[in-house]
Design a protein around this motif. Structure first.
Motif, PDB file in Angstrom:
ATOM      1  N   THR A 117      18.683  34.771 -19.394  1.00 65.01           N
ATOM      2  CA  THR A 117      19.233  35.043 -18.071  1.00 65.01           C
ATOM      3  C   THR A 117      19.600  36.500 -18.036  1.00 65.01           C
ATOM      4  N   SER A 118      19.695  37.049 -16.833  1.00 65.04           N
ATOM      5  CA  SER A 118      19.941  38.480 -16.692  1.00 65.04           C
ATOM      6  C   SER A 118      21.232  38.895 -17.356  1.00 65.04           C
ATOM      7  N   THR A 119      21.234  40.101 -17.935  1.00 60.75           N
ATOM      8  CA  THR A 119      22.449  40.632 -18.532  1.00 60.75           C
ATOM      9  C   THR A 119      23.551  40.742 -17.497  1.00 60.75           C
ATOM     10  N   ALA A 120      23.165  40.876 -16.249  1.00 61.31           N
ATOM     11  CA  ALA A 120      24.179  40.996 -15.206  1.00 61.31           C
ATOM     12  C   ALA A 120      24.911  39.699 -14.984  1.00 61.31           C
ATOM     13  N   THR A 121      24.385  38.582 -15.483  1.00 60.04           N
ATOM     14  CA  THR A 121      25.011  37.286 -15.242  1.00 60.04           C
ATOM     15  C   THR A 121      25.623  36.738 -16.520  1.00 60.04           C
ATOM     16  N   GLY A 122      25.739  37.589 -17.541  1.00 58.21           N
ATOM     17  CA  GLY A 122      26.200  37.117 -18.831  1.00 58.21           C
ATOM     18  C   GLY A 122      27.594  36.533 -18.798  1.00 58.21           C
ATOM     19  N   ALA A 123      28.488  37.077 -17.986  1.00 63.53           N
ATOM     20  CA  ALA A 123      29.861  36.612 -17.988  1.00 63.53           C
ATOM     21  C   ALA A 123      29.961  35.144 -17.632  1.00 63.53           C
ATOM     22  N   GLY A 145      19.099  28.387 -13.748  1.00 62.83           N
ATOM     23  CA  GLY A 145      17.811  27.708 -13.886  1.00 62.83           C
ATOM     24  C   GLY A 145      16.630  28.652 -13.830  1.00 62.83           C
ATOM     25  N   ARG A 146      16.916  29.938 -13.535  1.00 63.10           N
ATOM     26  CA  ARG A 146      15.875  30.961 -13.401  1.00 63.10           C
ATOM     27  C   ARG A 146      14.775  30.510 -12.444  1.00 63.10           C
ATOM     28  N   GLU A 147      15.197  30.045 -11.287  1.00 60.88           N
ATOM     29  CA  GLU A 147      14.260  29.602 -10.257  1.00 60.88           C
ATOM     30  C   GLU A 147      14.576  30.302  -8.947  1.00 60.88           C
ATOM     31  N   VAL A 148      13.521  30.615  -8.205  1.00 61.42           N
ATOM     32  CA  VAL A 148      13.650  31.270  -6.906  1.00 61.42           C
ATOM     33  C   VAL A 148      12.802  30.521  -5.896  1.00 61.42           C
ATOM     34  N   THR A 149      13.366  30.281  -4.724  1.00 63.69           N
ATOM     35  CA  THR A 149      12.602  29.657  -3.642  1.00 63.69           C
ATOM     36  C   THR A 149      12.792  30.464  -2.361  1.00 63.69           C
ATOM     37  N   VAL A 150      11.775  30.446  -1.519  1.00 62.82           N
ATOM     38  CA  VAL A 150      11.857  31.031  -0.182  1.00 62.82           C
ATOM     39  C   VAL A 150      11.456  29.941   0.800  1.00 62.82           C
ATOM     40  N   ALA A 151      12.377  29.576   1.686  1.00 62.84           N
ATOM     41  CA  ALA A 151      12.158  28.484   2.642  1.00 62.84           C
ATOM     42  C   ALA A 151      11.740  27.200   1.920  1.00 62.84           C
ATOM     43  N   GLY A 152      12.339  26.972   0.751  1.00 68.00           N
ATOM     44  CA  GLY A 152      12.070  25.757  -0.006  1.00 68.00           C
ATOM     45  C   GLY A 152      10.848  25.801  -0.894  1.00 68.00           C
ATOM     46  N   ARG A 159       9.524  37.503 -15.888  1.00 67.03           N
ATOM     47  CA  ARG A 159      10.890  37.671 -16.388  1.00 67.03           C
ATOM     48  C   ARG A 159      11.526  38.935 -15.827  1.00 67.03           C
ATOM     49  N   THR A 160      10.756  40.009 -15.834  1.00 69.25           N
ATOM     50  CA  THR A 160      11.298  41.286 -15.366  1.00 69.25           C
ATOM     51  C   THR A 160      11.636  41.228 -13.886  1.00 69.25           C
ATOM     52  N   GLU A 161      10.748  40.650 -13.090  1.00 66.91           N
ATOM     53  CA  GLU A 161      11.009  40.534 -11.648  1.00 66.91           C
ATOM     54  C   GLU A 161      12.254  39.697 -11.395  1.00 66.91           C
ATOM     55  N   PHE A 162      12.382  38.589 -12.124  1.00 67.10           N
ATOM     56  CA  PHE A 162      13.565  37.740 -11.934  1.00 67.10           C
ATOM     57  C   PHE A 162      14.831  38.486 -12.337  1.00 67.10           C
ATOM     58  N   ASP A 163      14.783  39.184 -13.463  1.00 77.47           N
ATOM     59  CA  ASP A 163      15.966  39.892 -13.939  1.00 77.47           C
ATOM     60  C   ASP A 163      16.403  40.980 -12.971  1.00 77.47           C
ATOM     61  N   ILE A 164      15.443  41.664 -12.351  1.00 79.98           N
ATOM     62  CA  ILE A 164      15.783  42.670 -11.340  1.00 79.98           C
ATOM     63  C   ILE A 164      16.475  42.005 -10.153  1.00 79.98           C
ATOM     64  N   LEU A 165      15.915  40.889  -9.689  1.00 84.89           N
ATOM     65  CA  LEU A 165      16.498  40.184  -8.548  1.00 84.89           C
ATOM     66  C   LEU A 165      17.891  39.668  -8.886  1.00 84.89           C
ATOM     67  N   TRP A 186      16.235  46.498 -18.689  1.00 82.86           N
ATOM     68  CA  TRP A 186      15.496  46.926 -19.875  1.00 82.86           C
ATOM     69  C   TRP A 186      16.413  47.245 -21.058  1.00 82.86           C
ATOM     70  N   GLY A 187      17.684  47.519 -20.765  1.00 83.02           N
ATOM     71  CA  GLY A 187      18.632  47.850 -21.826  1.00 83.02           C
ATOM     72  C   GLY A 187      18.999  49.325 -21.801  1.00 83.02           C
ATOM     73  N   PRO A 188      20.201  49.657 -22.265  1.00 79.87           N
ATOM     74  CA  PRO A 188      20.695  51.040 -22.180  1.00 79.87           C
ATOM     75  C   PRO A 188      19.929  52.026 -23.049  1.00 79.87           C
TER      76      PRO A 188
END
Length: 232
Positions: A117-123, A145-152, A159-165, A186-188
């Motif tokens: 999961t994204s580092t931004a959501t680690g907490a 769940g690392r899932e994305v839906t648009v209008a269902g 992975r990279t696209e999801f992590d950016i989002l 990508w990491g510091p």
């Protein structure tokens, strides 16, 4: 998995990877690489752009239909068009030949340290709390769940696209600069051209059915970076 038709270079890359503890499979043909990727199911693919059989762009395109492996594209072509094409079909990073094998290893290790999961959501993950779905109009992001839906309808992201989002949607009203997104996704310690963020953002927008001029889901803040849209 190392896909490179120049045997001496493939051997050098494979040796460096093995020293880092990776199990390495090497092949030098694009058509073979597509079949081999299904069989091996690699975590990382080092992929040359110029290959016999199928070129690296087509290999990347076909592998992306069944694998979310991290892909680093190697190219001897310095013009930006080839680089952008490579990234647009799903590679996570690229390096231009000649390159330092040590730098390649550093980039791969940085990618492998990225959590599922994204580092931004680690907490939220560390506390064990269930994170609510993030909704922006028709766009729904399930971070855990690392899932994305648009209008269902499910949207297949790398992975990279999801992590950016996930990084952008963590604080939807806050603008994220390229360096901030690089550090988050990508990491510091990542070293390279931070404009690759723009390429991934463009690919992400296309998959979400978004447009840069409208910015329903991802908005460009000129001269600064990106932030989430409202979905309207």
């Amino acid at each position: 998995m190392v896909v490179e038709d120049e045997k001496s270079l493939a051997d050098v890359v494979a040796t460096y990877l093995e020293r880092e503890g990776f199990e390495v499979t090497v092949c030098g043909d694009g058509t073979e690489a597509v079949a081999l990727a299904r069989h091996v199911d690699p975590d990382v693919i080092v992929l040359d752009l110029g290959l016999p059989g199928l070129d690296g762009v087509e290999v990347c395109r076909q592998v992306r239909t069944h694998s979310d492996a991290y892909i680093v594209m190697l190219t001897a072509r310095t013009d930006e068009v080839d680089t952008l094409i490579g990234l647009s079909v799903g590679s996570d990073d690229y390096m231009t030949k000649p390159f330092s094998p040590r730098e390649l290893m550093a980039r791969i290790q940085a990618m492998m340290r990225r959590p599922r999961t994204s580092t931004a959501t680690g907490a939220a993950s560390e506390t064990g709390a269930d994170e609510p779905l993030r909704e922006f109009g028709d766009l729904v992001i399930d971070v855990q769940g690392r899932e994305v839906t648009v209008a269902g309808t499910p949207v297949a992201l790398t992975r990279t696209e999801f992590d950016i989002l996930a990084s952008l949607s963590r604080d939807p009203g806050v603008v994220c600069s390229r360096p901030q997104l690089i550090a988050s996704v990508w990491g510091p310690n990542w070293v390279g051209d931070d404009h690759l963020v723009d390429v991934h953002i463009g690919h992400l927008r296309r998959k979400l059915g978004d447009e840069a001029t409208r910015g329903r889901y991802v908005r460009t803040v000129r001269g600064v970076g990106y932030r989430m849209g409202t979905g309207q």
